[in-house]
Design a protein around this motif. Sequence first.
Motif, PDB file in Angstrom:
ATOM      1  N   VAL A  19      15.617   0.664  34.713  1.00 57.19           N
ATOM      2  CA  VAL A  19      16.715   1.627  34.775  1.00 57.19           C
ATOM      3  C   VAL A  19      17.504   1.374  36.050  1.00 57.19           C
ATOM      4  CG1 VAL A  19      17.273   4.095  34.879  1.00 57.19           C
ATOM      5  CG2 VAL A  19      15.275   3.334  33.601  1.00 57.19           C
ATOM      6  N   GLU A  20      18.839   1.522  35.979  1.00 57.76           N
ATOM      7  CA  GLU A  20      19.665   1.390  37.178  1.00 57.76           C
ATOM      8  C   GLU A  20      19.388   2.546  38.121  1.00 57.76           C
ATOM      9  OE1 GLU A  20      23.687   1.258  35.823  1.00 57.76           O
ATOM     10  OE2 GLU A  20      23.631  -0.906  35.544  1.00 57.76           O
ATOM     11  N   GLY A  21      19.380   2.260  39.400  1.00 56.27           N
ATOM     12  CA  GLY A  21      19.129   3.302  40.381  1.00 56.27           C
ATOM     13  C   GLY A  21      19.720   2.957  41.729  1.00 56.27           C
ATOM     14  N   VAL A  22      19.477   3.830  42.702  1.00 54.84           N
ATOM     15  CA  VAL A  22      19.950   3.617  44.063  1.00 54.84           C
ATOM     16  C   VAL A  22      18.779   3.738  45.030  1.00 54.84           C
ATOM     17  CG1 VAL A  22      22.329   4.351  43.728  1.00 54.84           C
ATOM     18  CG2 VAL A  22      20.604   6.046  44.303  1.00 54.84           C
ATOM     19  N   GLU A  23      18.902   3.026  46.130  1.00 58.73           N
ATOM     20  CA  GLU A  23      17.965   3.124  47.238  1.00 58.73           C
ATOM     21  C   GLU A  23      18.802   3.384  48.485  1.00 58.73           C
ATOM     22  OE1 GLU A  23      14.257   0.548  48.609  1.00 58.73           O
ATOM     23  OE2 GLU A  23      16.169  -0.455  48.977  1.00 58.73           O
ATOM     24  N   VAL A  24      18.547   4.494  49.144  1.00 53.13           N
ATOM     25  CA  VAL A  24      19.288   4.867  50.346  1.00 53.13           C
ATOM     26  C   VAL A  24      18.329   4.771  51.533  1.00 53.13           C
ATOM     27  CG1 VAL A  24      20.613   6.678  51.487  1.00 53.13           C
ATOM     28  CG2 VAL A  24      20.820   6.361  49.021  1.00 53.13           C
ATOM     29  N   THR A  25      18.763   4.047  52.569  1.00 55.38           N
ATOM     30  CA  THR A  25      17.928   3.783  53.734  1.00 55.38           C
ATOM     31  C   THR A  25      18.552   4.381  54.985  1.00 55.38           C
ATOM     32  OG1 THR A  25      17.220   1.707  52.731  1.00 55.38           O
ATOM     33  CG2 THR A  25      16.815   1.967  55.088  1.00 55.38           C
ATOM     34  N   CYS A  26      17.750   5.086  55.765  1.00 55.10           N
ATOM     35  CA  CYS A  26      18.182   5.659  57.040  1.00 55.10           C
ATOM     36  C   CYS A  26      18.434   4.519  58.028  1.00 55.10           C
ATOM     37  CB  CYS A  26      17.102   6.599  57.580  1.00 55.10           C
ATOM     38  SG  CYS A  26      17.425   7.202  59.250  1.00 55.10           S
ATOM     39  N   ASP A  27      19.623   4.500  58.646  1.00 63.08           N
ATOM     40  CA  ASP A  27      19.952   3.444  59.592  1.00 63.08           C
ATOM     41  C   ASP A  27      19.241   3.621  60.937  1.00 63.08           C
ATOM     42  OD1 ASP A  27      21.557   2.217  57.726  1.00 63.08           O
ATOM     43  OD2 ASP A  27      23.426   3.031  58.523  1.00 63.08           O
ATOM     44  N   ARG A  28      18.665   4.784  61.201  1.00 65.28           N
ATOM     45  CA  ARG A  28      17.964   5.013  62.467  1.00 65.28           C
ATOM     46  C   ARG A  28      16.531   4.497  62.431  1.00 65.28           C
ATOM     47  NH1 ARG A  28      17.840  10.695  64.624  1.00 65.28           N
ATOM     48  NH2 ARG A  28      17.107   9.613  66.464  1.00 65.28           N
ATOM     49  N   CYS A  29      15.795   4.797  61.345  1.00 69.55           N
ATOM     50  CA  CYS A  29      14.365   4.451  61.340  1.00 69.55           C
ATOM     51  C   CYS A  29      13.962   3.498  60.217  1.00 69.55           C
ATOM     52  CB  CYS A  29      13.504   5.713  61.270  1.00 69.55           C
ATOM     53  SG  CYS A  29      13.539   6.538  59.666  1.00 69.55           S
ATOM     54  N   GLY A  30      14.831   3.279  59.231  1.00 72.66           N
ATOM     55  CA  GLY A  30      14.516   2.355  58.150  1.00 72.66           C
ATOM     56  C   GLY A  30      13.789   2.970  56.966  1.00 72.66           C
ATOM     57  N   HIS A  31      13.504   4.291  57.026  1.00 72.35           N
ATOM     58  CA  HIS A  31      12.862   4.966  55.890  1.00 72.35           C
ATOM     59  C   HIS A  31      13.837   4.997  54.721  1.00 72.35           C
ATOM     60  CE1 HIS A  31      10.305   7.751  53.719  1.00 72.35           C
ATOM     61  NE2 HIS A  31      11.355   8.518  53.521  1.00 72.35           N
ATOM     62  N   SER A  32      13.335   4.798  53.500  1.00 72.45           N
ATOM     63  CA  SER A  32      14.219   4.798  52.331  1.00 72.45           C
ATOM     64  C   SER A  32      13.657   5.670  51.218  1.00 72.45           C
ATOM     65  CB  SER A  32      14.435   3.374  51.820  1.00 72.45           C
ATOM     66  OG  SER A  32      13.229   2.818  51.369  1.00 72.45           O
ATOM     67  N   GLU A  52      13.922  15.696  53.658  1.00 73.06           N
ATOM     68  CA  GLU A  52      12.628  16.338  53.408  1.00 73.06           C
ATOM     69  C   GLU A  52      11.442  15.473  53.823  1.00 73.06           C
ATOM     70  OE1 GLU A  52      11.860  19.513  51.968  1.00 73.06           O
ATOM     71  OE2 GLU A  52      13.931  19.768  52.651  1.00 73.06           O
ATOM     72  N   ASN A  53      11.577  14.149  53.690  1.00 71.50           N
ATOM     73  CA  ASN A  53      10.448  13.245  53.902  1.00 71.50           C
ATOM     74  C   ASN A  53      10.580  12.392  55.160  1.00 71.50           C
ATOM     75  OD1 ASN A  53       9.331  14.115  51.429  1.00 71.50           O
ATOM     76  ND2 ASN A  53      10.585  12.639  50.314  1.00 71.50           N
ATOM     77  N   CYS A  54      11.395  12.820  56.107  1.00 73.91           N
ATOM     78  CA  CYS A  54      11.604  12.046  57.331  1.00 73.91           C
ATOM     79  C   CYS A  54      10.266  11.810  58.041  1.00 73.91           C
ATOM     80  CB  CYS A  54      12.558  12.782  58.273  1.00 73.91           C
ATOM     81  SG  CYS A  54      12.803  11.932  59.841  1.00 73.91           S
ATOM     82  N   PRO A  55       9.900  10.543  58.275  1.00 74.19           N
ATOM     83  CA  PRO A  55       8.615  10.262  58.927  1.00 74.19           C
ATOM     84  C   PRO A  55       8.561  10.732  60.384  1.00 74.19           C
ATOM     85  CG  PRO A  55       9.861   8.239  58.615  1.00 74.19           C
ATOM     86  CD  PRO A  55      10.614   9.327  57.924  1.00 74.19           C
ATOM     87  N   ARG A  56       9.712  10.987  60.983  1.00 73.79           N
ATOM     88  CA  ARG A  56       9.761  11.474  62.363  1.00 73.79           C
ATOM     89  C   ARG A  56       9.768  13.003  62.436  1.00 73.79           C
ATOM     90  NH1 ARG A  56      14.326   7.593  65.169  1.00 73.79           N
ATOM     91  NH2 ARG A  56      13.208   5.635  64.912  1.00 73.79           N
ATOM     92  N   GLY A  57       9.821  13.658  61.272  1.00 67.61           N
ATOM     93  CA  GLY A  57       9.846  15.116  61.240  1.00 67.61           C
ATOM     94  C   GLY A  57      11.182  15.712  61.615  1.00 67.61           C
ATOM     95  N   GLU A  58      12.247  14.910  61.589  1.00 70.53           N
ATOM     96  CA  GLU A  58      13.584  15.380  61.938  1.00 70.53           C
ATOM     97  C   GLU A  58      14.255  16.022  60.731  1.00 70.53           C
ATOM     98  OE1 GLU A  58      15.534  11.907  63.442  1.00 70.53           O
ATOM     99  OE2 GLU A  58      14.282  11.823  65.232  1.00 70.53           O
ATOM    100  N   SER A  59      15.224  16.883  60.983  1.00 71.51           N
ATOM    101  CA  SER A  59      15.998  17.532  59.914  1.00 71.51           C
ATOM    102  C   SER A  59      17.449  17.090  60.018  1.00 71.51           C
ATOM    103  CB  SER A  59      15.886  19.048  60.018  1.00 71.51           C
ATOM    104  OG  SER A  59      14.564  19.460  59.789  1.00 71.51           O
ATOM    105  N   ASN A  60      17.694  15.828  59.757  1.00 72.97           N
ATOM    106  CA  ASN A  60      19.031  15.254  59.876  1.00 72.97           C
ATOM    107  C   ASN A  60      19.842  15.487  58.611  1.00 72.97           C
ATOM    108  OD1 ASN A  60      18.421  14.021  62.427  1.00 72.97           O
ATOM    109  ND2 ASN A  60      17.263  12.477  61.314  1.00 72.97           N
ATOM    110  N   TYR A  61      21.167  15.337  58.753  1.00 73.11           N
ATOM    111  CA  TYR A  61      22.068  15.300  57.620  1.00 73.11           C
ATOM    112  C   TYR A  61      22.480  13.845  57.452  1.00 73.11           C
ATOM    113  CZ  TYR A  61      22.240  20.318  57.843  1.00 73.11           C
ATOM    114  OH  TYR A  61      21.889  21.649  57.832  1.00 73.11           O
ATOM    115  N   TYR A  62      22.339  13.342  56.239  1.00 68.10           N
ATOM    116  CA  TYR A  62      22.563  11.931  55.999  1.00 68.10           C
ATOM    117  C   TYR A  62      23.900  11.704  55.294  1.00 68.10           C
ATOM    118  CZ  TYR A  62      17.769  11.465  57.414  1.00 68.10           C
ATOM    119  OH  TYR A  62      16.624  11.499  58.160  1.00 68.10           O
TER     120      TYR A  62
END
Length: 66
Positions: A19-32, A52-62
Amino acid sequence: MKVSTTTNYVDLDGDYGTVEGVEVTCDRCGHSEESFGTGDGSLKRCAFLLRENCPRGESNYYEVDE
């Protein structure tokens, strides 16, 4: 804090094949996060999951670009 992201369009394994999909990666830590579909809703879902799943426990807006 607003954080930029990188969007890649990928093929994901679904219940009945690929299935077609998207992968979005945080430019700060590389989490996707991945989501089925390529529309605006799928991109917003990935941004929500990054928050919700930030490995650093941050509450950022992406910032997600189509």
